[in-house]
Motif scaffolding. Structure first.
Motif, PDB file in Angstrom:
ATOM      1  N   LYS A  36      -0.830  -0.420 -12.683  1.00  0.00           N
ATOM      2  CA  LYS A  36      -2.180  -0.366 -12.117  1.00  0.00           C
ATOM      3  C   LYS A  36      -2.756   1.050 -12.186  1.00  0.00           C
ATOM      4  CE  LYS A  36      -1.429  -4.215  -8.920  1.00  0.00           C
ATOM      5  NZ  LYS A  36      -2.337  -5.151  -9.603  1.00  0.00           N
ATOM      6  N   HIS A  37      -1.898   2.053 -12.064  1.00  0.00           N
ATOM      7  CA  HIS A  37      -2.345   3.445 -12.107  1.00  0.00           C
ATOM      8  C   HIS A  37      -2.286   4.019 -13.519  1.00  0.00           C
ATOM      9  CE1 HIS A  37      -2.405   3.646  -7.717  1.00  0.00           C
ATOM     10  NE2 HIS A  37      -1.168   3.160  -7.699  1.00  0.00           N
ATOM     11  N   LYS A  38      -1.429   3.444 -14.351  1.00  0.00           N
ATOM     12  CA  LYS A  38      -1.215   3.959 -15.710  1.00  0.00           C
ATOM     13  C   LYS A  38      -1.248   2.773 -16.682  1.00  0.00           C
ATOM     14  CE  LYS A  38       2.242   6.503 -18.467  1.00  0.00           C
ATOM     15  NZ  LYS A  38       1.263   7.332 -19.181  1.00  0.00           N
ATOM     16  N   PRO A  39      -2.418   2.406 -17.169  1.00  0.00           N
ATOM     17  CA  PRO A  39      -2.539   1.208 -18.007  1.00  0.00           C
ATOM     18  C   PRO A  39      -1.708   1.232 -19.281  1.00  0.00           C
ATOM     19  CG  PRO A  39      -4.688   1.929 -17.205  1.00  0.00           C
ATOM     20  CD  PRO A  39      -3.725   3.009 -16.861  1.00  0.00           C
ATOM     21  N   ASP A  40      -1.399   2.426 -19.788  1.00  0.00           N
ATOM     22  CA  ASP A  40      -0.632   2.512 -21.036  1.00  0.00           C
ATOM     23  C   ASP A  40       0.864   2.662 -20.796  1.00  0.00           C
ATOM     24  OD1 ASP A  40      -0.753   5.049 -19.966  1.00  0.00           O
ATOM     25  OD2 ASP A  40      -1.012   6.067 -21.895  1.00  0.00           O
ATOM     26  N   LEU A  41       1.345   2.142 -19.680  1.00  0.00           N
ATOM     27  CA  LEU A  41       2.763   2.278 -19.319  1.00  0.00           C
ATOM     28  C   LEU A  41       3.671   1.631 -20.356  1.00  0.00           C
ATOM     29  CD1 LEU A  41       4.728   3.145 -16.949  1.00  0.00           C
ATOM     30  CD2 LEU A  41       4.634   0.739 -16.243  1.00  0.00           C
ATOM     31  N   ARG A  72       0.827  -1.215   0.000  1.00  0.00           N
ATOM     32  CA  ARG A  72       0.000   0.000   0.000  1.00  0.00           C
ATOM     33  C   ARG A  72       0.858   1.261   0.000  1.00  0.00           C
ATOM     34  NH1 ARG A  72      -1.377   3.882   3.137  1.00  0.00           N
ATOM     35  NH2 ARG A  72      -0.108   3.039   4.845  1.00  0.00           N
ATOM     36  N   VAL A  73       1.896   1.289   0.851  1.00  0.00           N
ATOM     37  CA  VAL A  73       2.774   2.456   0.936  1.00  0.00           C
ATOM     38  C   VAL A  73       3.436   2.735  -0.407  1.00  0.00           C
ATOM     39  CG1 VAL A  73       4.948   3.318   1.925  1.00  0.00           C
ATOM     40  CG2 VAL A  73       3.227   2.267   3.409  1.00  0.00           C
ATOM     41  N   LEU A  74       4.026   1.706  -1.014  1.00  0.00           N
ATOM     42  CA  LEU A  74       4.739   1.923  -2.267  1.00  0.00           C
ATOM     43  C   LEU A  74       3.771   2.250  -3.400  1.00  0.00           C
ATOM     44  CD1 LEU A  74       7.580   1.998  -3.419  1.00  0.00           C
ATOM     45  CD2 LEU A  74       7.334  -0.402  -4.055  1.00  0.00           C
ATOM     46  N   SER A  75       2.587   1.657  -3.375  1.00  0.00           N
ATOM     47  CA  SER A  75       1.598   1.969  -4.404  1.00  0.00           C
ATOM     48  C   SER A  75       1.217   3.437  -4.362  1.00  0.00           C
ATOM     49  CB  SER A  75       0.359   1.091  -4.221  1.00  0.00           C
ATOM     50  OG  SER A  75      -0.595   1.369  -5.234  1.00  0.00           O
ATOM     51  N   ASN A  76       1.030   3.982  -3.154  1.00  0.00           N
ATOM     52  CA  ASN A  76       0.702   5.405  -3.020  1.00  0.00           C
ATOM     53  C   ASN A  76       1.847   6.285  -3.499  1.00  0.00           C
ATOM     54  OD1 ASN A  76      -1.795   4.793  -1.949  1.00  0.00           O
ATOM     55  ND2 ASN A  76      -1.150   5.028   0.187  1.00  0.00           N
ATOM     56  N   VAL A  77       3.073   5.887  -3.179  1.00  0.00           N
ATOM     57  CA  VAL A  77       4.248   6.640  -3.615  1.00  0.00           C
ATOM     58  C   VAL A  77       4.335   6.656  -5.140  1.00  0.00           C
ATOM     59  CG1 VAL A  77       6.769   6.542  -3.734  1.00  0.00           C
ATOM     60  CG2 VAL A  77       5.628   6.337  -1.522  1.00  0.00           C
ATOM     61  N   VAL A  78       4.185   5.497  -5.753  1.00  0.00           N
ATOM     62  CA  VAL A  78       4.255   5.411  -7.211  1.00  0.00           C
ATOM     63  C   VAL A  78       3.159   6.248  -7.845  1.00  0.00           C
ATOM     64  CG1 VAL A  78       3.965   3.846  -9.179  1.00  0.00           C
ATOM     65  CG2 VAL A  78       5.420   3.179  -7.264  1.00  0.00           C
ATOM     66  N   SER A  79       1.969   6.207  -7.278  1.00  0.00           N
ATOM     67  CA  SER A  79       0.863   7.000  -7.817  1.00  0.00           C
ATOM     68  C   SER A  79       1.198   8.480  -7.829  1.00  0.00           C
ATOM     69  CB  SER A  79      -0.402   6.756  -6.989  1.00  0.00           C
ATOM     70  OG  SER A  79      -1.466   7.556  -7.456  1.00  0.00           O
ATOM     71  N   GLU A  80       1.789   8.979  -6.732  1.00  0.00           N
ATOM     72  CA  GLU A  80       2.176  10.398  -6.673  1.00  0.00           C
ATOM     73  C   GLU A  80       3.247  10.727  -7.710  1.00  0.00           C
ATOM     74  OE1 GLU A  80       1.456  12.596  -2.468  1.00  0.00           O
ATOM     75  OE2 GLU A  80       3.331  11.488  -2.655  1.00  0.00           O
ATOM     76  N   GLN A  81       4.141   9.775  -7.966  1.00  0.00           N
ATOM     77  CA  GLN A  81       5.247  10.053  -8.873  1.00  0.00           C
ATOM     78  C   GLN A  81       4.887   9.862 -10.343  1.00  0.00           C
ATOM     79  OE1 GLN A  81       9.102   8.664  -7.684  1.00  0.00           O
ATOM     80  NE2 GLN A  81       8.751   9.093  -5.526  1.00  0.00           N
ATOM     81  N   LEU A  82       3.647   9.501 -10.607  1.00  0.00           N
ATOM     82  CA  LEU A  82       3.170   9.403 -11.986  1.00  0.00           C
ATOM     83  C   LEU A  82       2.607  10.724 -12.502  1.00  0.00           C
ATOM     84  CD1 LEU A  82       1.388   5.919 -11.891  1.00  0.00           C
ATOM     85  CD2 LEU A  82       3.482   6.483 -13.126  1.00  0.00           C
TER      86      LEU A  82
END
Length: 614
Positions: free
Chosen positions: A280-285, A245-255
């Motif tokens: 998961k946050h950016k499907p077209d990665l 959860r922590v890393l997912s939130n961090v990655v989301s902010e950095q997108l």
């Protein structure tokens, strides 16, 4: 992202002429090709080259003044929590959606130190307080973004690049090498903050806030330093879920980006985890990796499998000797400081390829340092007991044990202290040979302190200290490599593992012990299994490397011989040139296999030549 240059003079000293200052600023043009500007007053001038990432309009250009006009700011990097900070402090009168505007507003609201403490991101910041006539310099808590500064008789110069300092008029006519730091470079391959190879030129330390008054008085405050021993012992399932959860939130902010963003993907653990969460946050990665023409070093097949599972559009950059030679000189010209990590070559290549369609990339750097990912940590703990035995007794014991085939390691025989043993793990010229090359030359005090192992620690406490040492030592070299090579291609690289929340979470963990050994990187391996089938997950660590031993003996040998033996050797006033040349000659004659060390010598010469120093 971006390049800054600042000048702050004392008393009635004169500023550098605009044309000269502008030429120095242009040295970092590749760091920020989208716009450039210079602002200032009678005693300061700040210049900025912008790589536009958030709010691509002119509203995001720098330098910027705070609304009160008290603070003039140049800021290189990204603030990932700028939206939260704007909301928390009621900053509703913003004219843009860029983090720089939030930063300058916060300075008026909170002041400098409180603002710096509140930031989460990667940054190097120079601020002139026009009321108190004071210069402030600050750098992010992990050391992701560079910030050099130098003290001259007239004043202070600060910059993103080392060459913008040593080529400045305050310094270029009086460059004096510091042998202790030069020795550290030849051993470790980089300059460890706060030092540089020159007297009076330094680096802001990670997490440091430095202030310089109008009379030259200097104050240093370390706002953030990660140290101590973890205390968190929670059930594994909860631990895995929470860090995911922590890393997912961090990655989301950095997108968050107004320009195209992608990610690096290796065959290991760290970047595949970052990519899985980003997808998961950016499907077209889109994802990128390097294919090295060496089975021993190549991770591209495993990276391809990860990409296929995620369904990313995946690009592979081929890396063989011919490709490397085609970009060798451009790569070295991008190194504006002495730097000897040869994995900068594939890093240069992959960032150049990624820049074709993207301006921002995510990387997995920092995972090894935070989650105990290096086998050498376990090796230190396993052999620490030997170093409690006096050296003169230990040496014959080790020799006898090896003769009787009771053990195989010569390490307790070769190193007098545990400090030296730990340093040897990072040194690429053996300490014995380094002492022969630079006799009676100590390492710099800051480097000695970094490798001074505290007494009386348990195995668990020593493991945490080793992580501290990796974080503020080896990881800094990795971050130099990634920053310099990505910025050479005007590409921003974001590092999710080194966000505040990620670091804080990792630092609190107590590694699990199984059968008397620590389960290094166990948490990340388990978290990764939440996102990929176990058949894809690689357990063998290859690293990001190329077959340099072979290349030095083959395609690179003519250039090494030319720059080391036919060209003037930089630093002859403080170095035994004959000894360094013999060291290189011995490598080619098969008398030692320290190809890393030979690369350090080669890289030193290539930097000096491209910088016009010899």
């Amino acid at each position: 992202m971006c390049g800054l240059l600042g000048e702050f003079v004392y008393g009635k000293a004169c500023l550098t002429a605009f044309e000269t200052f502008d030429a120095l600023l242009a040295l970092s043009k590749q760091r920020g090709p989208d716009s450039n500007a210079i602002m200032g007053g009678s005693y300061y001038q700040l210049g900025f080259n912008r790589l536009a990432v958030l709010d691509l309009s002119a509203k995001g250009n720098q330098p910027q003044y705070s609304p009160s006009q008290r603070y003039c700011v140049v800021f290189n990097g990204e603030l990932y929590n700028y939206k939260r900070l704007a909301s928390e402090h009621g900053l509703h009168n913003l004219s843009s959606h860029c983090d720089t505007e939030v930063l300058v507003h916060l300075l008026d609201v909170l002041g400098i130190e409180a603002t710096m403490r509140s930031l989460d991101g990667m940054f190097a910041i120079a601020i002139v307080d026009t009321v108190n006539r004071t210069l402030y310099l600050s750098r992010d808590f992990a050391g992701i973004k560079p910030l050099f500064y130098g003290f001259g008789k007239q004043g202070v110069v600060a910059a993103s690049q080392f060459d913008q300092i040593f080529k400045h008029g305050f310094f270029k006519s009086d460059l004096r090498l510091r042998p202790s730091v030069v020795k550290g470079y030849f051993g470790l391959g980089y300059m460890q903050a706060p030092d540089t190879i020159y007297e009076n030129i330094f680096q802001v330390r990670p997490g440091e806030l430095l202030s310089v008054s109008a009379t030259g008085d200097v104050t240093s405050t370390l706002l953030t330093q990660f140290e101590g021993v973890g205390t968190t012992t929670i059930p594994e399932a909860a631990e895995v879920s929470e860090f995911d959860r922590v890393l997912s939130n961090v990655v989301s902010e950095q997108l968050v980006s107004d320009v195209p963003l992608a990610a690096f993907l290796s065959g290991g653990i760290d970047s595949p985890l970052v990519c899985a969460l980003a997808k998961k946050h950016k499907p077209d990665l889109n994802t990128f990796t390097v294919a090295v023409a060496s089975e021993q070093h190549d991770e591209s097949e495993a990276a391809n499998d990860y990409a296929a599972f995620l369904g990313t559009e995946h690009t592979t950059a081929p890396m063989d000797a011919s490709v490397m030679l085609g970009h060798l000189d451009a790569h070295f010209q991008s190194l504006t400081e002495p730097f000897g990590d040869y994995s900068s070559l594939p890093t240069y290549m992959i960032t150049k390829l990624a820049k074709g369609e993207h301006t921002v990339m995510l990387s997995g750097d920092g995972g090894d340092e935070l989650f105990f990912g290096y086998p050498r940590m376990q090796d230190v703990i396993r052999k620490r007991g030997w170093f409690s035995i006096p050296f003169m007794i230990r040496k014959p014991l080790v020799r006898l044990g090896i003769k009787l085939k009771l053990w195989h390691s010569w390490s307790p025989y070769l190193y007098r202290s545990l400090d030296a043993f730990v340093m040897s793990k990072h040194c690429h010229i053996s300490l014995k040979r380094l002492e022969a090359l630079m006799p009676n030359t100590p390492f710099a005090e800051a480097l000695e302190r970094l490798y001074k192992v505290p007494n009386g620690m348990s195995d668990g406490a020593l493991l945490h200290w080793l992580r501290y040492n990796e974080f503020y030592g080896h990881m800094q070299r990795v971050l130099v490599k990634v920053d310099r090579m990505s910025m050479a291609n005007s590409l921003e690289v974001r590092v999710p593992f080194l966000a505040k929340d990620s670091i804080a979470y990792a630092w609190g963990l107590v590694p699990e012990q199984r059968h008397g050994r620590f389960n290094l990187k166990g948490l990340l391996k388990t978290v990764l299994s939440l996102h990929y089938p176990k058949r894809l997950i690689q357990t063998e660590k290859k690293g990001f490397s190329v077959p340099m031993y072979d290349w030095l003996h083959d395609v690179l040998k003519p250039d090494v011989m030319r720059v080391v033996f036919e060209h003037a050797f930089y630093g002859a006033a403080v170095l035994d040139v004959a000894a360094f040349r013999q060291y290189v000659r011995d490598f080619f004659d098969g008398k030692h296999k320290e190809f890393w060390g030979v690369w350090h010598v080669y890289a030193w010469q290539k930097w000096a030549i491209s910088s016009g120093l010899v």
